[in-house]
Design a protein around this motif. Structure first.
Motif, PDB file in Angstrom:
ATOM      1  N   VAL A   1       0.848  -1.188   0.000  1.00  0.00           N
ATOM      2  CA  VAL A   1       0.000   0.000   0.000  1.00  0.00           C
ATOM      3  C   VAL A   1       0.886   1.240   0.000  1.00  0.00           C
ATOM      4  CG1 VAL A   1      -1.658   1.342   1.379  1.00  0.00           C
ATOM      5  CG2 VAL A   1      -1.892  -1.146   1.224  1.00  0.00           C
ATOM      6  N   GLU A   2       0.527   2.222  -0.828  1.00  0.00           N
ATOM      7  CA  GLU A   2       1.217   3.512  -0.764  1.00  0.00           C
ATOM      8  C   GLU A   2       0.696   4.254   0.472  1.00  0.00           C
ATOM      9  OE1 GLU A   2       2.444   6.850  -4.021  1.00  0.00           O
ATOM     10  OE2 GLU A   2       0.278   6.640  -3.644  1.00  0.00           O
ATOM     11  N   GLY A   3       1.440   4.134   1.564  1.00  0.00           N
ATOM     12  CA  GLY A   3       0.999   4.725   2.822  1.00  0.00           C
ATOM     13  C   GLY A   3       1.204   6.228   2.877  1.00  0.00           C
ATOM     14  N   ILE A   4       2.264   6.703   2.226  1.00  0.00           N
ATOM     15  CA  ILE A   4       2.569   8.140   2.200  1.00  0.00           C
ATOM     16  C   ILE A   4       2.566   8.618   0.758  1.00  0.00           C
ATOM     17  CG2 ILE A   4       4.239   9.933   2.772  1.00  0.00           C
ATOM     18  CD1 ILE A   4       3.189   8.621   5.255  1.00  0.00           C
TER      19      ILE A   4
ATOM     20  N   TYR B   1      -4.890   1.098   7.302  1.00  0.00           N
ATOM     21  CA  TYR B   1      -5.335  -0.013   6.464  1.00  0.00           C
ATOM     22  C   TYR B   1      -4.205  -1.015   6.236  1.00  0.00           C
ATOM     23  CZ  TYR B   1      -6.602  -2.251   1.971  1.00  0.00           C
ATOM     24  OH  TYR B   1      -6.852  -3.134   0.957  1.00  0.00           O
ATOM     25  N   ALA B   2      -3.024  -0.502   5.899  1.00  0.00           N
ATOM     26  CA  ALA B   2      -1.879  -1.381   5.674  1.00  0.00           C
ATOM     27  C   ALA B   2      -1.559  -2.177   6.933  1.00  0.00           C
ATOM     28  CB  ALA B   2      -0.666  -0.571   5.230  1.00  0.00           C
ATOM     29  N   GLY B   3      -1.635  -1.521   8.078  1.00  0.00           N
ATOM     30  CA  GLY B   3      -1.380  -2.215   9.335  1.00  0.00           C
ATOM     31  C   GLY B   3      -2.395  -3.308   9.608  1.00  0.00           C
ATOM     32  N   GLN B   4      -3.652  -3.004   9.377  1.00  0.00           N
ATOM     33  CA  GLN B   4      -4.716  -3.981   9.607  1.00  0.00           C
ATOM     34  C   GLN B   4      -4.559  -5.207   8.709  1.00  0.00           C
ATOM     35  OE1 GLN B   4      -8.458  -1.947   9.084  1.00  0.00           O
ATOM     36  NE2 GLN B   4      -7.986  -0.415  10.638  1.00  0.00           N
ATOM     37  N   LYS B   5      -4.184  -4.972   7.466  1.00  0.00           N
ATOM     38  CA  LYS B   5      -4.061  -6.069   6.496  1.00  0.00           C
ATOM     39  C   LYS B   5      -2.661  -6.665   6.448  1.00  0.00           C
ATOM     40  CE  LYS B   5      -8.314  -5.710   5.206  1.00  0.00           C
ATOM     41  NZ  LYS B   5      -9.285  -6.793   5.539  1.00  0.00           N
TER      42      LYS B   5
ATOM     43  N   LEU C   1       0.087  -5.416   5.306  1.00  0.00           N
ATOM     44  CA  LEU C   1       0.707  -5.170   4.009  1.00  0.00           C
ATOM     45  C   LEU C   1       1.847  -4.171   4.175  1.00  0.00           C
ATOM     46  CD1 LEU C   1      -2.530  -4.827   1.845  1.00  0.00           C
ATOM     47  CD2 LEU C   1      -0.815  -6.646   1.635  1.00  0.00           C
ATOM     48  N   PRO C   2       2.977  -4.378   3.512  1.00  0.00           N
ATOM     49  CA  PRO C   2       4.061  -3.395   3.583  1.00  0.00           C
ATOM     50  C   PRO C   2       3.651  -2.089   2.919  1.00  0.00           C
ATOM     51  CG  PRO C   2       4.552  -5.062   1.940  1.00  0.00           C
ATOM     52  CD  PRO C   2       3.314  -5.524   2.658  1.00  0.00           C
ATOM     53  N   MET C   3       4.375  -1.026   3.254  1.00  0.00           N
ATOM     54  CA  MET C   3       4.037   0.294   2.728  1.00  0.00           C
ATOM     55  C   MET C   3       5.166   0.883   1.901  1.00  0.00           C
ATOM     56  SD  MET C   3       1.868   2.373   5.577  1.00  0.00           S
ATOM     57  CE  MET C   3       2.880   1.922   6.966  1.00  0.00           C
ATOM     58  N   THR C   4       4.760   1.699   0.932  1.00  0.00           N
ATOM     59  CA  THR C   4       5.701   2.502   0.156  1.00  0.00           C
ATOM     60  C   THR C   4       5.348   3.967   0.350  1.00  0.00           C
ATOM     61  OG1 THR C   4       4.345   2.523  -1.862  1.00  0.00           O
ATOM     62  CG2 THR C   4       5.876   0.674  -1.571  1.00  0.00           C
ATOM     63  N   ALA C   5       6.209   4.840  -0.150  1.00  0.00           N
ATOM     64  CA  ALA C   5       5.961   6.283  -0.112  1.00  0.00           C
ATOM     65  C   ALA C   5       6.485   6.904  -1.388  1.00  0.00           C
ATOM     66  CB  ALA C   5       6.639   6.926   1.102  1.00  0.00           C
TER      67      ALA C   5
ATOM     68  N   PHE D   1       9.205   8.852   8.393  1.00  0.00           N
ATOM     69  CA  PHE D   1       8.379   7.843   9.024  1.00  0.00           C
ATOM     70  C   PHE D   1       9.098   6.495   8.950  1.00  0.00           C
ATOM     71  CE2 PHE D   1       5.762  11.090   7.165  1.00  0.00           C
ATOM     72  CZ  PHE D   1       4.707  11.301   8.054  1.00  0.00           C
ATOM     73  N   THR D   2       8.824   5.631   9.927  1.00  0.00           N
ATOM     74  CA  THR D   2       9.311   4.261   9.820  1.00  0.00           C
ATOM     75  C   THR D   2       8.557   3.569   8.690  1.00  0.00           C
ATOM     76  OG1 THR D   2       7.657   3.329  11.307  1.00  0.00           O
ATOM     77  CG2 THR D   2       9.683   4.207  12.313  1.00  0.00           C
ATOM     78  N   LYS D   3       8.989   2.387   8.313  1.00  0.00           N
ATOM     79  CA  LYS D   3       8.306   1.656   7.245  1.00  0.00           C
ATOM     80  C   LYS D   3       6.901   1.239   7.660  1.00  0.00           C
ATOM     81  CE  LYS D   3      10.118  -2.930   8.374  1.00  0.00           C
ATOM     82  NZ  LYS D   3      10.869  -4.100   7.862  1.00  0.00           N
ATOM     83  N   ASP D   4       6.599   1.332   8.973  1.00  0.00           N
ATOM     84  CA  ASP D   4       5.260   1.045   9.481  1.00  0.00           C
ATOM     85  C   ASP D   4       4.394   2.288   9.608  1.00  0.00           C
ATOM     86  OD1 ASP D   4       5.851  -1.714   9.773  1.00  0.00           O
ATOM     87  OD2 ASP D   4       6.888  -1.274  11.647  1.00  0.00           O
ATOM     88  N   GLY D   5       4.962   3.448   9.218  1.00  0.00           N
ATOM     89  CA  GLY D   5       4.175   4.673   9.210  1.00  0.00           C
ATOM     90  C   GLY D   5       4.230   5.506  10.471  1.00  0.00           C
TER      91      GLY D   5
END
Length: 286
Positions: free
Chosen positions: A189-192, A216-220, A222-226, A271-275
């Motif tokens: 997920v593109e978190g940022i 959403y990424a945390g709930q599922k 899923l790793p995040m990108t920015a 942000f950390t990779k977890d947002g």
């Protein structure tokens, strides 16, 4: 993917001034945090491929190099979004013209020492996905991409060793008729997305879009990108910072999917990779 509901943003909706920072001599220089000296822009458009972009691939590459990026991924809009290429062209011609922005950026990157990787932003009735790990040759060989569903797209990209990232999943705009989530058909997920929260952005400004994406990424799980979702040389400074230099687009995919350590940024905060917000980008670099 379907070409219905294409994005129709105008060039001057993306930046904060008609004249670019490069033209005005106000070049950004990004100061990177200790231990993460390699910054990559993962969401970038060119005027050759995206109708809502202002600057060519060459100019975007030069601006990113001057700002301190190690590399960029060109992600122009495909036929399902705001493409700059006539979507009714025969497939081979369409792909050839679509890739011109990337190829222009790649030539410039090779000259100035910037890594330039191929990607694209796929649109499906207003919902958009960042596609990484495939290339022009793959597209030429898979005309079925043009009519693929979200599920079929995921299968095709995975069979080629690529990665599908849900771009700005909670953005609300006129060209997005509804929020659609596909956790089983994306890898990350593109978190940022810097257009949502960077003060230079004059479009899509709502930090809650990113807050919801991070949750959403945390709930599922899923790793995040920015990425900046940048369309001109007025750079925001967003992207992902790594402790090592990435060797290829496949290396980028492995780093994200294998849980390698990296930082996310909207150009104003780290942000950390977890947002989790951990610090502010130096004021003189914004």
């Amino acid at each position: 993917m379907s070409a219905r509901h294409p994005q129709t943003c105008k060039p001057n909706e993306i930046g904060f001034a008609q004249q670019s920072r490069v033209e005005m001599g106000l070049k950004m220089k990004i100061r990177l945090p200790k231990g993460y000296p390699y910054l990559y822009e993962t969401h970038l458009h060119t005027s050759q491929g995206s109708a809502c972009a202002v600057d060519t691939g060459k100019r975007m590459a030069e601006a990113c190099k001057a700002a301190g990026y190690t590399g960029i991924i060109v992600t122009d809009h495909n036929w399902g979004g705001n493409t700059a290429v006539n979507r009714y062209l025969p497939w081979k011609e369409w792909v050839g013209q679509f890739a011109e922005g990337y190829e222009d950026a790649k030539r410039a990157g090779d000259e100035v020492g910037l890594d330039v990787f191929f990607g694209y932003e796929a649109g499906y009735r207003g919902t958009e996905f960042l596609i990484y790990g495939v290339d022009k040759e793959f597209m030429l060989a898979h005309e079925e991409l043009r009519t693929a569903t979200v599920e079929q797209q995921y299968r095709l990209i995975h069979e080629a060793g690529g990665m599908v990232v849900h771009a700005h999943p909670f953005r609300e705009e006129y060209y997005i008729p509804e929020i659609r989530l596909y956790p089983e058909y994306v890898d990350a997920v593109e978190g940022i997305n810097a257009t949502h929260s960077n003060r230079k952005s004059k479009a899509h400004n709502d930090k809650s879009f990113d807050d919801k994406a991070i949750d959403y990424a945390g709930q599922k799980k899923l790793p995040m990108t920015a990425g900046s979702d940048i369309h001109r040389t007025d750079l925001f400074g967003g992207g992902m910072a790594f402790s090592r230099k990435l060797e290829s687009i496949q290396d980028f995919i492995r780093a994200v999917l294998d849980g390698e350590d990296y930082l996310l940024t909207n150009g104003e905060f780290w942000f950390t990779k977890d947002g989790q917000k951990i610090g502010e980008v130096a004021a003189d670099d914004r």
